[in-house]
Enzyme design. Structure first.
Site: not given
Length: 295
Positions: A32, A115, A133, A192, A199, A202, A208
């Site tokens: 991270e 985060y 994030d 995305c 898309c 997706c 969306c």
DNA sequence: AAGTCGGGGGC
DNA sequence: GCCCCAGACTT
């Protein structure tokens, strides 16, 4: 939406070492920190090397700063490496060498912000945290708000949105929260994306709001306006760190004069070297400069 | 809320 | 060449 995202994630997720079942909490935390503002593909080799050399907080705490910065190599923002070591030392001193498992304890560690604390608590300890994030902010902006991009700054409004759209059940179930968070992040990373989103691939395209609105372009306010690079102190500092990472102490005057940046004036060079010394990224002894721990 | 802090790969 | 990338910290 949770079910569809989870189903998509199960078949589309990348096999990343810090996501494996046998990865330690320390491994998750190292990933991270390294992933802050840094793409996965660049982190992978550095993470492997780091975990091979320093598989525990205690091992990291005991290393020299010079080793830490050398293994960090060109990941960027090297202050993160020093903060990661400082976090390891705090974990040894305050938590008996075990990475703490709550958001609040994690937040108190150097280099761990909102985060990262939520991410480690959720991904390594199955805590039902709301992780936000840059990927998740973008996914939420599109799917729920109908905007091409989120604003530049993380607002309280975005935090509330992220909290409100997480499935009710996930607020009490760490594993559900983990799936929800990681799947949204992965969707943002693979489908995305900021530019040229895929898309048609997706799993939630029909839900969306942005797509329903005809995928309007970002307004000028949402444009991120990339930070300048050429000629900045960051570039000069980076060039100096590259010299220091070669390992040998160098004469201060040599370091100041031999940078491959002819446009950088001496005033700027001196300012940058001073800032590196102040940040603990370099050390000096008389006229010699080196990574801290070398001299 | 705005600035600072690396570096590289994709477009 | 510009843009973006699993942000944190200081002012």
């Amino acid at each position: 939406m949770h079910f569809r995202l989870a189903q998509w994630y199960a078949q589309a997720a990348r096999d990343l070492p810090w996501r494996r079942e046998d990865c330690s909490a320390w491994g998750v935390m190292v990933s991270e920190i390294m992933l802050q503002q840094t793409p996965v593909v660049r982190v992978l080799p550095r993470w492997e090397e780091w975990m091979r050399r320093w598989p525990t907080p205690a091992a990291t705490a005991a290393a020299s700063a010079a080793e830490i910065l050398t293994v960090w190599d060109r990941l960027g923002y090297p202050r993160r490496a020093l903060r990661l070591q400082a976090a390891a030392q705090a974990i040894v001193e305050r938590h008996g060498g075990e990475v703490p498992g709550t958001r609040q304890e994690l937040l108190a560690l150097p280099g761990v912000g909102e985060y990262t604390a939520a991410a480690v608590a959720c991904f390594a300890f199955d805590q039902p945290e709301v992780v936000v994030d840059t990927n998740i902010r973008r996914v939420h902006a599109r799917v729920f708000s109908g905007h091409a991009l989120p604003g530049k700054t993380f607002t309280a409004q975005q935090r509330k949105l992220a909290h409100d759209v997480m499935p009710q059940t996930a607020h009490d179930d760490g594993e559900l929260a983990c799936t929800w968070n990681i799947a949204a992040m992965e969707l943002g990373a693979l489908i995305c994306t900021a530019r040229a989103p895929k898309c048609v691939e997706c799993p939630v395209q029909d839900l969306c709001a942005w797509r329903a609105a005809g995928s309007p372009p970002a307004t000028e306010e949402q444009q991120t306006r990339g930070q300048a690079w050429a000629g900045t102190d960051r570039q000069v500092r980076g060039a100096m760190m590259a010299v220091l990472r070669t390992g040998e102490p160098v004469q201060r005057s040599v370091l100041l004069e031999t940078l491959p940046l002819p446009e950088a004036g001496m005033e700027q060079r001196v300012r940058c070297l001073d800032s590196l010394l102040r940040d603990g990224l370099a050390a000096e002894d008389k006229e010699l400069v080196a990574l801290p721990g070398v001299i």
